[in-house]
Motif scaffolding. Structure first.
Motif, short mmCIF file in Angstrom:
data_model
loop_
_atom_site.label_atom_id
_atom_site.label_comp_id
_atom_site.label_asym_id
_atom_site.label_seq_id
_atom_site.Cartn_x
_atom_site.Cartn_y
_atom_site.Cartn_z
N ARG A 1 27.75 11.29 84.39
CA ARG A 1 27.77 11.85 85.74
C ARG A 1 29.04 11.42 86.48
NH1 ARG A 1 23.77 13.80 89.05
NH2 ARG A 1 22.20 13.32 87.46
N PRO B 1 29.29 17.47 98.16
CA PRO B 1 28.00 17.66 97.49
C PRO B 1 28.11 18.75 96.43
CG PRO B 1 28.00 18.77 99.61
CD PRO B 1 29.30 18.03 99.53
N GLU C 1 27.80 14.64 91.82
CA GLU C 1 26.65 15.36 91.28
C GLU C 1 26.97 16.13 90.01
OE1 GLU C 1 24.46 17.64 94.14
OE2 GLU C 1 24.86 16.20 95.74
N MET D 1 27.93 20.36 92.35
CA MET D 1 28.58 20.10 91.06
C MET D 1 29.92 20.79 91.03
SD MET D 1 27.02 20.73 87.26
CE MET D 1 27.97 20.41 85.77
#
Length: 502
Positions: free
Chosen positions: A59, A24, A51, A26
């Motif tokens: 993305r 999870p 993410e 960035m």
């Protein structure tokens, strides 16, 4: 010739991307571009978490191959750019923050990983969780990474490497000599071959064993190096993954496969001993019989299909085909018991219904030791003097009779499967069977397949019998068996074709 660096680097990137896919937040793995003086002039996305996002809406893996300067050109002039270069050059990790970017304050963690940077961005409110995310990434893949700077001798281990080696981080990384002491001597040839490959500037990807305490662990190591213009290594980087559980699973699977292969080989040999299939048609009183056995497409699925064709003392001929449910040695041994029992019982009686009743009682007794045992069979007695066929069946597909160029299934008399009803009775049917007729007894693998209905399978076989008899009326058996070549992928098939001799 050394393998191109890009190609050597590909498995490394696949490993990093696989871990980032489950992470999870960035996070990105970026490789550097430098000018002639060695200054960092840009960073290129090489892997990205789902993410990770840029202002234009790209993305995750959509970012791979794009440059930081395209989306954040101002970063190159900021102080943190110098931090990025310092981390790349020295391997010293860095934590930055708060950093203002796109109307939000971020905390940034920068770590060198191989020839690139692993960078994680977290909005300041999430910064306390970001360190746990990186640690979670390592634990998720049960892997860690490390580096050895050959110029300084400095070794860096990520937290998971300490966990893999069950070592206190306060003690620092193991030296090379200490690591070698943990290795199993039997793996020395493999390690030597890996070292030779590394010296040829090849990427190393091996699984070796180490003994840590009382446990033996299987460790996969993927290693490469940053080299100078002459190909000499300057910095070695690698990923270490504990694959002990995967290896144990592979060993268990291999053992199961060996057991299944041995069982299959035993069942196949047992089947060939018990059920030798004659290569040529056999002549019995007033009757010619031809046989074919079609094994399942899956070699491991040895079935319990069987046949019987023998002349009796009174001048008649006994024909039978049967099928024991299941596969393997159990099906093959049960098939042998039924076939031999039929041969012994035919000395006492040649009545098909009575014979099936005896076989049914035997199957029920065998089922006491083996629950859910069941079988099907069809038994027929041919009287050559009267050109008459008396037959009975136990839950078996109906015989096919071709007469005057037309094939039809015979109407089945009553009779349940063998091994289901202990005191079952088996009715009989009588039909004429004279010169020019062709009889086909078979097991269900000939007509039953997953990709077609039973009616469709039966219709296809009937059409094949019609065409074979029409094509070769003088030798229909050879023509018929030559056409019935296709095996059911899920089951063996036994075929008995017979025609009266004129």
């Amino acid at each position: 010739m050394a393998e191109p660096a890009g190609r050597r680097f590909t498995p490394w990137l696949a490993t990093v991307q696989g871990v980032l896919d489950a992470l999870p937040g960035m996070t990105g793995y970026l490789t550097g571009e430098r000018d002639a003086d060695g200054r960092l002039i840009d960073l290129v996305w090489a892997a990205a978490s789902p993410e990770a996002v840029t202002p234009d809406g790209r993305r995750g893996t959509q970012l791979i191959g794009s440059r930081v300067s395209r989306h954040y050109p101002e970063v190159i002039a900021e102080e943190r750019w110098k931090v990025y270069q310092r981390v790349l050059d020295t391997g010293e990790p860095a934590d930055l923050g708060p950093v203002r970017a796109r109307d939000s304050d971020f905390s940034i963690q920068v770590r060198r990983l191989g020839p690139g940077l692993l960078i994680s961005w977290a909005r300041l409110a999430e910064a306390t969780r970001e360190a746990d995310r990186l640690d979670g990434m390592e634990q998720l893949g049960n892997l860690g990474w490390g580096e050895l700077d050959l110029a300084t001798g400095r070794i860096y281990w990520s937290p998971q490497v300490y966990r893999i080696y069950e070592r206190d981080p306060a003690l620092g990384p193991l030296g090379q000599d200490e690591t070698d002491l943990l290795a199993l001597p039997e793996d020395q040839p493999l390690r030597a071959a890996a070292l030779e490959a590394f010296q040829r500037a090849e990427r190393v990807d091996i699984v070796t064993r180490v003994k840590i305490g009382d446990r033996v662990k299987h460790l996969r190591t993927v290693a490469d190096a940053v080299r100078d213009a002459a190909g000499r290594p300057l910095r070695i980087y690698g990923v270490v993954q504990d694959v002990t559980e995967q290896q144990a699973g592979a060993d268990r699977l291999a053992e199961v496969e060996r057991t299944l292969a041995a069982e299959h080989d035993l069942a196949r040999r047992l089947q060939r001993i018990i059920l030798p299939i004659p290569a040529e048609p056999i002549d019995l009183p007033g009757l010619r019989v031809a046989l074919r056995y079609l094994p399942a497409a899956q070699e491991a699925m040895v079935g319990g299909d069987w046949f019987h064709a023998v002349a009796l003392q009174d001048g008649s001929v006994l024909l039978a085909v049967g099928d024991v449910a299941g596969h393997g040695t159990h099906a093959a041994t049960t098939m042998a018991q039924l076939r031999h029992a039929l041969r012994a019982l035919s000395v006492i009686t040649s009545d098909p219904g009575t014979l099936l009743a005896h076989l049914n009682r035997l199957t029920c007794e065998l089922g006491a030791d083996t629950p859910e045992l069941a079988a099907t069979a069809v038994v027929a007695r041919f009287d050559p003097a009267r050109h008459e066929l008396v037959w009975a069946q136990a839950g078996h597909p109906p015989p096919l009779l071709n007469r005057d160029g037309r094939t039809v299934p015979l109407a089945r008399p009553c009779g349940p499967m063998l091994g289901v009803v202990p005191d079952a009775r088996y009715g009989e049917q009588v039909t004429g069977f004279g010169p020019g007729d062709v009889l086909l007894l078979y097991t269900d693998g000939l007509v039953e397949q997953r990709r077609r209905s039973l009616d469709a399978g039966l219709a296809e076989v009937i059409a094949t019998v019609d065409d074979a008899v029409r094509t070769a009326p003088q030798q229909p058996l050879a023509e018929l068996l030559a056409r019935l070549q296709r095996a059911n992928p899920d089951d063996d098939t036994c075929i008995l074709a017979a025609r009266p001799l004129g």
